[in-house]
Enzyme design. Structure first.
Site, PDB file in Angstrom:
ATOM      1  N   GLU A 278       0.833  -1.219   0.000  1.00 37.80           N
ATOM      2  CA  GLU A 278       0.000   0.000   0.000  1.00 37.80           C
ATOM      3  C   GLU A 278       0.862   1.262   0.000  1.00 37.80           C
ATOM      4  O   GLU A 278       0.556   2.228  -0.687  1.00 37.80           O
ATOM      5  CB  GLU A 278      -0.943   0.013   1.213  1.00 37.80           C
ATOM      6  CG  GLU A 278      -1.917  -1.150   1.271  1.00 37.80           C
ATOM      7  CD  GLU A 278      -2.929  -1.141   0.135  1.00 37.80           C
ATOM      8  OE1 GLU A 278      -3.147  -0.075  -0.472  1.00 37.80           O
ATOM      9  OE2 GLU A 278      -3.479  -2.215  -0.162  1.00 37.80           O
ATOM     10  N   ASP A 359       3.431  -4.411  -5.599  1.00 42.50           N
ATOM     11  CA  ASP A 359       4.007  -5.662  -5.092  1.00 42.50           C
ATOM     12  C   ASP A 359       5.539  -5.579  -5.155  1.00 42.50           C
ATOM     13  O   ASP A 359       6.237  -5.982  -4.222  1.00 42.50           O
ATOM     14  CB  ASP A 359       3.533  -6.869  -5.927  1.00 42.50           C
ATOM     15  CG  ASP A 359       2.136  -7.340  -5.526  1.00 42.50           C
ATOM     16  OD1 ASP A 359       1.631  -6.859  -4.492  1.00 42.50           O
ATOM     17  OD2 ASP A 359       1.556  -8.181  -6.240  1.00 42.50           O
TER      18      ASP A 359
END
Ligand SMILES: [Zn+2]
Length: 413
Positions: A278, A359
């Site tokens: 995030e 990611d």
């Protein structure tokens, strides 16, 4: 054929195409589950869980099918039989202020569509989610949520709408620009403060207690120069067993919220790896580019509205000889369907691309993130019975995140 009739034909055609395409894509996705699975799938689900995930997908598919048939029939009836024009007339008979007529008209539509969606919401929650063991919502909470949701959309949506309608009335030629600025200012406000203002009306948020997890999150955020203004734990378990986390805000008001269900199921390292992803969305500027992109889309919408909205044929297409802001805007958005479909595809494609980058950010900045992210994603899929075999077209249309197996394969690279 008059222009109004042509517009009506366009609207009906778009609705029918949208319905047919939606059902074909759903069907492709549903049929795709017979396709052989990759060996990685066996790592995620045991055979029982896999069978359950297919059953869950089918249950949701059937509800979607029924819902879309009903809503399309209702929508087409409303348009062809002139229900919108009729509602406008009923309100017009009792009130003379144009602004008030607009507000009441849209208010009635919001209430009717909320009430109309209740049976499906009820069935999804208390039959489907319940059957698969996800549901924790009580009937009392369901009713409270529905009432709060309705009051909030009226309390926030109607004043904003009234303001835009007022701008339209008073500043015909610069309506597109002032209207756009208003909506952009509102969405910026919601982006920064929305979660903080509205979420506590539905959930209890408490600071994440001192301990291993809090220290690990704070330490990671500090190492990335990512100042947090709040780190919350949310009582999501009162509605569902599904796991999640959220980020909100921008600049100095950044908030991380962790579902209590996520804290219960993930290890500390898995949680930090997910949060690092995030943080990646901020550091790679996804949050800002997506926000900017959505404002550009709003600009396109307002540009087109400024050009078309004053045409009385829009209201006429819905069966009314009295041109009005609300009927024109309704017809406008129905005609806008093909454009919004294309914008949706672009948005999703951007978003899926960003997921891989986030990611990667997690892997690059948090030691061991590759393994922790991998195991966290596996847990998240099992806990929500994710579809392991979605059809590529369905993914293009509906997925803002890459399918789970693609994401896992990417993590293994
Ligand atoms: Zn993400």
């Amino acid at each position: 054929m008059t222009t109004a009739e042509l517009l009506l034909l366009g609207i009906v055609t778009f609705i029918l195409i949208d319905f047919a395409a939606g059902r074909v894509i759903d069907y492709l996705n549903e049929s795709n589950k017979d396709k052989p699975l990759s060996p990685v799938a066996a790592e995620i689900y045991n055979p029982d869980e896999y069978a359950k995930s297919l059953e869950y997908g089918t249950a949701k598919y059937k509800v979607e099918m029924l819902t879309s048939v009903i809503s399309t029939v209702v929508m087409l009836s409303a348009i062809v039989l002139g229900w919108f024009a009729w509602l406008d007339e009923v309100i017009r008979d009792r009130f003379s202020n144009e602004l008030l007529i607009t507000v009441i008209f849209i208010g009635v539509l919001i209430i009717v569509s909320m009430l109309g969606s209740l049976p499906v919401g009820y069935y999804s929650t208390f039959v489907i989610e319940e059957k698969f063991g996800f549901n924790k919502t009580t009937k009392k909470l369901f009713v409270a949520d529905a009432i709060k949701g309705l009051v909030l959309s009226l309390a926030v949506g109607l004043p904003l709408l009234a303001l835009i309608a007022l701008v339209y009335q008073e500043l015909q030629s610069s309506f597109w620009l002032v209207g756009w600025l208003l909506v952009s200012a509102f969405s910026l406000f919601m982006f920064v403060f929305g979660t903080r203002i509205f979420l506590p009306m539905f959930n209890k948020l408490k600071p994440l207690p001192e301990g291993e997890l809090r220290s690990a999150v704070e330490e990671y955020c500090k190492s990335q120069g990512f100042p947090l203004s709040k780190l919350w734990e949310m009582d999501a378990s009162k509605r569902s067993t599904k796991l999640n986390a959220f980020f909100s805000g921008m600049g100095k008001v950044k908030i991380i919220g962790l579902y209590d269900t996520l804290i219960a199921k993930l290890t500390t390292q898995e949680t930090v790896a997910v949060l690092a992803h995030e943080v990646g969305h901020y550091k790679r500027k996804h949050v800002y580019t997506m926000f900017a992109f959505s404002n550009v889309q709003t600009l396109v919408i307002f540009g087109l509205m400024g050009w078309l909205l004053s045409n009385p044929n829009l209201s006429k297409a819905l069966g009314s000889d009295t041109p009005s802001f609300h009927l024109s805007i309704l017809a406008f958005f129905m005609l806008f369907t093909p454009v919004s479909t294309v914008l949706g595809l672009i948005n999703n494609s951007f978003s899926r691309h960003n997921e891989y980058q986030a990611d990667q950010y997690s892997i690059d900045t948090y030691p061991g993130a590759r393994e922790h992210m991998y195991s966290a994603l596996k847990k998240l899929s099992v806990e929500s019975l994710s579809n392991l075999n979605p059809h590529p077209v369905y993914v293009a249309v509906h997925y803002s995140h890459p399918p789970i197996l693609d994401r896992l394969a990417n993590l293994k690279k």
